[in-house]
Design a protein around this motif. Structure first.
Motif, PDB file in Angstrom:
ATOM      1  N   PRO A 123      37.005  43.436  41.419  1.00 33.43           N
ATOM      2  CA  PRO A 123      38.327  43.951  41.049  1.00 33.43           C
ATOM      3  C   PRO A 123      38.352  44.461  39.613  1.00 33.43           C
ATOM      4  CG  PRO A 123      38.327  41.565  40.961  1.00 33.43           C
ATOM      5  CD  PRO A 123      36.990  41.968  41.522  1.00 33.43           C
ATOM      6  N   ASP A 124      39.237  45.413  39.347  1.00 30.41           N
ATOM      7  CA  ASP A 124      39.426  45.904  37.975  1.00 30.41           C
ATOM      8  C   ASP A 124      40.282  44.944  37.159  1.00 30.41           C
ATOM      9  OD1 ASP A 124      38.124  48.550  38.298  1.00 30.41           O
ATOM     10  OD2 ASP A 124      39.738  48.850  39.737  1.00 30.41           O
ATOM     11  N   LEU A 125      41.149  44.200  37.838  1.00 30.50           N
ATOM     12  CA  LEU A 125      42.090  43.317  37.160  1.00 30.50           C
ATOM     13  C   LEU A 125      42.420  42.157  38.082  1.00 30.50           C
ATOM     14  CD1 LEU A 125      44.068  43.025  34.645  1.00 30.50           C
ATOM     15  CD2 LEU A 125      45.784  44.101  36.107  1.00 30.50           C
ATOM     16  N   ILE A 126      42.624  40.981  37.483  1.00 31.52           N
ATOM     17  CA  ILE A 126      43.043  39.806  38.245  1.00 31.52           C
ATOM     18  C   ILE A 126      44.413  39.374  37.750  1.00 31.52           C
ATOM     19  CG2 ILE A 126      42.569  37.397  38.820  1.00 31.52           C
ATOM     20  CD1 ILE A 126      39.615  37.997  38.534  1.00 31.52           C
ATOM     21  N   HIS A 127      45.342  39.211  38.683  1.00 32.64           N
ATOM     22  CA  HIS A 127      46.670  38.687  38.384  1.00 32.64           C
ATOM     23  C   HIS A 127      46.693  37.240  38.850  1.00 32.64           C
ATOM     24  CE1 HIS A 127      50.866  37.682  39.335  1.00 32.64           C
ATOM     25  NE2 HIS A 127      51.224  38.542  38.391  1.00 32.64           N
ATOM     26  N   ALA A 128      46.718  36.306  37.894  1.00 38.89           N
ATOM     27  CA  ALA A 128      46.756  34.879  38.200  1.00 38.89           C
ATOM     28  C   ALA A 128      48.206  34.415  38.102  1.00 38.89           C
ATOM     29  CB  ALA A 128      45.864  34.104  37.234  1.00 38.89           C
ATOM     30  N   ASN A 129      48.741  33.907  39.206  1.00 41.94           N
ATOM     31  CA  ASN A 129      50.188  33.718  39.307  1.00 41.94           C
ATOM     32  C   ASN A 129      50.683  32.353  38.822  1.00 41.94           C
ATOM     33  OD1 ASN A 129      52.669  34.978  40.048  1.00 41.94           O
ATOM     34  ND2 ASN A 129      52.780  33.648  41.852  1.00 41.94           N
ATOM     35  N   SER A 130      49.936  31.696  37.970  1.00 37.43           N
ATOM     36  CA  SER A 130      50.366  30.436  37.373  1.00 37.43           C
ATOM     37  C   SER A 130      49.385  30.084  36.265  1.00 37.43           C
ATOM     38  CB  SER A 130      50.416  29.303  38.412  1.00 37.43           C
ATOM     39  OG  SER A 130      49.099  28.999  38.864  1.00 37.43           O
ATOM     40  N   ILE A 131      49.713  29.071  35.498  1.00 39.08           N
ATOM     41  CA  ILE A 131      48.792  28.634  34.450  1.00 39.08           C
ATOM     42  C   ILE A 131      47.521  28.088  35.068  1.00 39.08           C
ATOM     43  CG2 ILE A 131      48.458  26.949  32.599  1.00 39.08           C
ATOM     44  CD1 ILE A 131      51.414  27.262  31.920  1.00 39.08           C
ATOM     45  N   ARG A 132      47.650  27.290  36.111  1.00 32.59           N
ATOM     46  CA  ARG A 132      46.462  26.754  36.783  1.00 32.59           C
ATOM     47  C   ARG A 132      45.626  27.874  37.393  1.00 32.59           C
ATOM     48  NH1 ARG A 132      49.372  21.932  40.045  1.00 32.59           N
ATOM     49  NH2 ARG A 132      51.179  23.233  39.565  1.00 32.59           N
ATOM     50  N   ALA A 133      46.290  28.861  37.989  1.00 33.60           N
ATOM     51  CA  ALA A 133      45.551  30.004  38.524  1.00 33.60           C
ATOM     52  C   ALA A 133      44.856  30.768  37.407  1.00 33.60           C
ATOM     53  CB  ALA A 133      46.502  30.925  39.290  1.00 33.60           C
ATOM     54  N   GLY A 134      45.507  30.864  36.241  1.00 30.91           N
ATOM     55  CA  GLY A 134      44.886  31.535  35.104  1.00 30.91           C
ATOM     56  C   GLY A 134      43.642  30.828  34.632  1.00 30.91           C
ATOM     57  N   LEU A 135      43.679  29.494  34.594  1.00 32.94           N
ATOM     58  CA  LEU A 135      42.499  28.727  34.206  1.00 32.94           C
ATOM     59  C   LEU A 135      41.342  28.975  35.169  1.00 32.94           C
ATOM     60  CD1 LEU A 135      44.229  25.331  33.323  1.00 32.94           C
ATOM     61  CD2 LEU A 135      43.130  26.884  31.703  1.00 32.94           C
ATOM     62  N   VAL A 136      41.656  28.934  36.469  1.00 35.35           N
ATOM     63  CA  VAL A 136      40.612  29.130  37.486  1.00 35.35           C
ATOM     64  C   VAL A 136      40.044  30.546  37.405  1.00 35.35           C
ATOM     65  CG1 VAL A 136      40.198  29.307  39.970  1.00 35.35           C
ATOM     66  CG2 VAL A 136      41.509  27.388  39.053  1.00 35.35           C
ATOM     67  N   ALA A 137      40.914  31.556  37.359  1.00 36.06           N
ATOM     68  CA  ALA A 137      40.458  32.946  37.360  1.00 36.06           C
ATOM     69  C   ALA A 137      39.659  33.280  36.101  1.00 36.06           C
ATOM     70  CB  ALA A 137      41.653  33.885  37.496  1.00 36.06           C
ATOM     71  N   THR A 138      40.091  32.765  34.959  1.00 33.22           N
ATOM     72  CA  THR A 138      39.369  33.049  33.712  1.00 33.22           C
ATOM     73  C   THR A 138      38.006  32.384  33.715  1.00 33.22           C
ATOM     74  OG1 THR A 138      41.482  33.184  32.543  1.00 33.22           O
ATOM     75  CG2 THR A 138      39.511  32.930  31.201  1.00 33.22           C
ATOM     76  N   ALA A 139      37.947  31.136  34.173  1.00 32.69           N
ATOM     77  CA  ALA A 139      36.654  30.449  34.248  1.00 32.69           C
ATOM     78  C   ALA A 139      35.742  31.103  35.280  1.00 32.69           C
ATOM     79  CB  ALA A 139      36.871  28.975  34.589  1.00 32.69           C
ATOM     80  N   ALA A 140      36.327  31.595  36.379  1.00 33.79           N
ATOM     81  CA  ALA A 140      35.520  32.208  37.438  1.00 33.79           C
ATOM     82  C   ALA A 140      34.949  33.563  37.032  1.00 33.79           C
ATOM     83  CB  ALA A 140      36.363  32.369  38.700  1.00 33.79           C
ATOM     84  N   THR A 141      35.470  34.168  35.978  1.00 36.71           N
ATOM     85  CA  THR A 141      35.013  35.496  35.554  1.00 36.71           C
ATOM     86  C   THR A 141      34.231  35.453  34.241  1.00 36.71           C
ATOM     87  OG1 THR A 141      37.204  35.825  34.541  1.00 36.71           O
ATOM     88  CG2 THR A 141      36.849  36.749  36.737  1.00 36.71           C
ATOM     89  N   LEU A 142      33.832  34.264  33.794  1.00 40.37           N
ATOM     90  CA  LEU A 142      33.035  34.168  32.580  1.00 40.37           C
ATOM     91  C   LEU A 142      31.745  34.973  32.737  1.00 40.37           C
ATOM     92  CD1 LEU A 142      33.415  30.381  31.660  1.00 40.37           C
ATOM     93  CD2 LEU A 142      34.427  32.348  30.489  1.00 40.37           C
TER      94      LEU A 142
END
Length: 268
Positions: A123-142
């Motif tokens: 994906p070009d961009l990830i929309h994480a729909n919560s703080i917990r989702a943001g933590l997961v998505a950011t860690a998953a894209t390291l």
């Protein structure tokens, strides 16, 4: 510099710039992965569904990823949006070491599965729909360089882990935050010197929208509801929301006590 300007312009122009940037890079339509850490539907999930339903498919190519437990997956499918399922994230704020280890294990498993989907889907961009989702998505894209938008709906509680969340977001410059209110934004950025200022530069307040076609005032229904609540011409104050401390019902009750001191015709 381009990314900094991109997130500082008004919302409509911002998405136009995103689409133009993707077209220039021959990445058009823009692929957006929407990740929600739970399959249950509350206010945040309804906002997610409204965003997805309103996307111009000529400009954006959405994919919704969420757990299959709960109605969210089917509701997204009913919109004609591609969906994929993955395990639910089991994580809460806690001070118990045994539960913390269990939650960290859930984080690790969900991060690993989401990373596989991101690597495959690109994906070009990830929309994480919560703080917990943001933590997961950011860690998953390291290491992948994928931009991640955290959609902030809730307040961080006073907890040591809240500081860890802020530090993690601060240390990942490819993240941006959208907050549903100024109060949520200020709470997320915190008051730590240097840290809060850096997060504020990457946080934009965008108030939640409503479907005007669906929510139209109806004088007859309004009068019926008023008749159910009171039989005279009192000033009625109402609140709608989940019964939980963070929704502010206790604060409203305390404030209403002061209102009664000024007007006996008010009713809550």
């Amino acid at each position: 510099e381009t990314e900094t300007k991109l997130w500082s312009v008004p919302t409509s122009r911002r998405f136009e710039k995103v689409a133009t940037s993707c077209r220039a890079r021959k990445k058009f339509p823009m692929k957006i992965l929407f990740y929600n850490h739970t399959g249950q539907v509350s206010g945040a999930e309804r906002m997610l569904l409204m965003i997805v339903a309103r996307l111009d498919r000529r400009l954006f190519d959405p994919l919704v990823i969420c757990p299959e437990q709960g109605p969210l997956l089917k509701m997204a499918m009913d919109l004609g949006v591609p969906v994929e399922s993955m395990p639910a994230l089991e994580a809460r704020f806690t001070r118990r070491p045994d539960r913390l280890l269990s939650y960290l294990k859930s984080f690790f498993l969900v991060i690993r599965q989401l990373r596989r989907k991101i690597v495959r889907g690109k994906p070009d961009l990830i929309h994480a729909n919560s703080i917990r989702a943001g933590l997961v998505a950011t860690a998953a894209t390291l290491g992948l360089g994928t931009r991640v938008v955290w959609h902030l709906h809730d307040l961080l509680p006073p907890h040591p882990l809240s500081t860890c969340v802020r530090v993690f977001a601060f240390l990942c410059p490819r993240t941006r935050m959208i907050s549903v209110s100024r109060a949520v934004a200020e709470n997320f950025c915190g008051a730590i010197y240097g840290l809060g200022g850096g997060l504020r530069k990457r946080t934009t307040v965008i108030l939640n929208a409503i479907e005007l076609e669906q929510f139209q005032p109806n004088p007859m229904i309004r009068q019926q509801v008023r008749d159910e609540l009171t039989h005279d011409r009192r000033f009625v104050i109402g609140i709608v929301g989940q019964l939980t401390p963070r929704k502010g019902q206790l604060e409203l009750i305390r404030a209403f006590a002061q209102v009664l001191g000024q007007s006996q015709r008010a009713v809550l």
